[in-house]
Scaffold this motif. Sequence first.
Motif, PDB file in Angstrom:
ATOM      1  N   LYS A   1       0.818  -1.203   0.000  1.00 21.61           N
ATOM      2  CA  LYS A   1       0.000   0.000   0.000  1.00 21.61           C
ATOM      3  C   LYS A   1       0.857   1.261   0.000  1.00 21.61           C
ATOM      4  O   LYS A   1       0.518   2.251  -0.662  1.00 21.61           O
TER       5      LYS A   1
ATOM      6  N   GLN B   1       0.743   4.551  -2.753  1.00 21.69           N
ATOM      7  CA  GLN B   1       0.515   5.945  -2.401  1.00 21.69           C
ATOM      8  C   GLN B   1       1.761   6.808  -2.600  1.00 21.69           C
ATOM      9  O   GLN B   1       1.673   7.952  -3.042  1.00 21.69           O
TER      10      GLN B   1
ATOM     11  N   SER C   1      -9.864   5.580   0.577  1.00 20.85           N
ATOM     12  CA  SER C   1     -10.168   4.650   1.657  1.00 20.85           C
ATOM     13  C   SER C   1     -10.128   5.405   2.977  1.00 20.85           C
ATOM     14  O   SER C   1      -9.594   6.514   3.066  1.00 20.85           O
TER      15      SER C   1
ATOM     16  N   SER D   1      -6.046   0.756   7.737  1.00 17.34           N
ATOM     17  CA  SER D   1      -4.787   0.028   7.842  1.00 17.34           C
ATOM     18  C   SER D   1      -3.652   0.939   8.279  1.00 17.34           C
ATOM     19  O   SER D   1      -2.524   0.490   8.430  1.00 17.34           O
TER      20      SER D   1
ATOM     21  N   GLY E   1      -5.607   5.814   1.440  1.00 24.08           N
ATOM     22  CA  GLY E   1      -5.436   5.452   0.042  1.00 24.08           C
ATOM     23  C   GLY E   1      -6.276   6.320  -0.874  1.00 24.08           C
ATOM     24  O   GLY E   1      -7.409   6.665  -0.553  1.00 24.08           O
TER      25      GLY E   1
ATOM     26  N   TYR F   1      -7.548   6.282  -4.914  1.00 23.21           N
ATOM     27  CA  TYR F   1      -7.625   5.318  -6.012  1.00 23.21           C
ATOM     28  C   TYR F   1      -8.440   5.892  -7.156  1.00 23.21           C
ATOM     29  O   TYR F   1      -9.326   6.736  -6.964  1.00 23.21           O
TER      30      TYR F   1
ATOM     31  N   SER G   1     -11.763  -5.156  -2.288  1.00 22.69           N
ATOM     32  CA  SER G   1     -10.915  -4.064  -1.817  1.00 22.69           C
ATOM     33  C   SER G   1     -11.024  -2.939  -2.835  1.00 22.69           C
ATOM     34  O   SER G   1     -11.339  -3.179  -4.001  1.00 22.69           O
TER      35      SER G   1
ATOM     36  N   GLU H   1      -8.624  -1.325  -4.024  1.00 22.90           N
ATOM     37  CA  GLU H   1      -7.506  -1.473  -4.959  1.00 22.90           C
ATOM     38  C   GLU H   1      -7.843  -2.431  -6.105  1.00 22.90           C
ATOM     39  O   GLU H   1      -7.687  -2.096  -7.280  1.00 22.90           O
TER      40      GLU H   1
ATOM     41  N   TYR I   1      -0.221  -7.263  -5.644  1.00 19.50           N
ATOM     42  CA  TYR I   1      -0.490  -6.344  -4.537  1.00 19.50           C
ATOM     43  C   TYR I   1      -0.793  -7.133  -3.261  1.00 19.50           C
ATOM     44  O   TYR I   1      -1.601  -8.067  -3.262  1.00 19.50           O
TER      45      TYR I   1
END
Length: 460
Positions: free
Chosen positions: A86, A90, A129, A133, A137, A139, A278, A280, A337
């Motif tokens: 991740k 980013q 997101s 975590s 994020g 996207y 997800s 992603e 990923y």
Amino acid sequence: MPDDDPKVAYAQLRVAHLNAVRASLEDHVARLEWPRERIERYQTERLRSLLAYARERSPFHAARMAHIDPAAAIVEDLVRLPPMIKQDAQNDWDAIVTTPDIDRAGAERVLAEQRWFSYTPAGLQVFSSGGSSGVRGVYVWDWEQFVTLACLAWRWQARAERTSGSDLRPARLAVLEAGEPPHASTPLFDVATGPLTETVLIPAAAPFDQVLRAVGDARPTHLVGYSSVIGRLARAAIAGELNIQPGRVSTNSEPLSEEDRDAIEVAWGAPVHNLWGSTEIGVQAVGCGHGDGLHICEDEVILERVDSDGRPVGLDEPAERTLATGLAGRTFPFIRYDLGDEVTVLTGRCACGSSMLRVADIAGRRDDDFHYGERMIPASAFRYVLGTDPLISEYQVHQTASGANVLVVGSPDVPAVAAELASSLRPYGLTNPEIGVSVVEQIPRHAATGKLRRFIALGG
């Protein structure tokens, strides 16, 4: 409503997008009948196309795959690439994205300026997101990617509806998702797959009494949304507080616990289509509503179960992590990923007849586990107690230095719950855990995503 209303502008273009989804859905439903040979052949061609495109358009991926020939690549060649994490996605955003139409700064502007979901002039959608975590994020999905992901999310349900003939009857879908930008769940699941289906959007993060009332007023024939919210609605139905009878239930965005699945079965006896996804990758696997586990979307996703060094392990061997390659994601490719999830492959043919491989329902991320020095306490030690107490409808566990503080919604015997939790933790080496249990009216969900984060590690 004024012409410049952002919801109107979005809806006008989304109509075209949803028509594209419905047009593609027939092809995706047909893929569920493909034999293994055709699935693998199609997957290989999709992989070669993705690798060639990413190498030509993305400096980040070009550096990773300089020694790979995309035209001859097979799934087994992916092991030659380092895992993508991740932080890579980013930190190297502008080197990963494959189109000049947007960069990280532009994506952030879209998120900051949009008053509702929107499309960029190039037809891209930008999401963020909630950072559960620890890494926020950002996207971007392109037009065709969304079409594919929506089909992956809904094709099992569409197949069942077509088989039974119920797709020709009026239906109402209650969508219990984030409700507002910037999370991708609402656009992805607010999809009427049939011509007679109406959708009703109900923000999952609203106070539960409002959610309960809205669902009751909607009288949905179908439910889709966060697993914990639908589980709580099922318990409300069992208690006589909700009078609906959905014929099909779809859960997503959170692990579907055994207690929530059992409550759904008792309340409604409806087929459950659980989804593992997800932002992603999009959609990784979906339950068919017939057999155990979730069918991997093998035509559009490659999953690699790997050890701690990133090497693939056998189907019958334990894995440390799962790496995913999203074959539909060209604008922002995710190749090998690290999803951070552990999955177990199920053997044998599913009762539904599909040849697509299955994995067991996702129990949760390894990140849910708590570490006390060298000792690791699995999240299941808490779930075993909290998820089986009929007087607890929701819970959240906050790790402390010597135990945990637990928030619960309901009317449990607080001292008994604390004692049971302490007893459940002792076998893992926490000999004298300090457990606090507090009854609250509501547990706050993430403001942007609507998700309930069940386990919060020390410092999280």
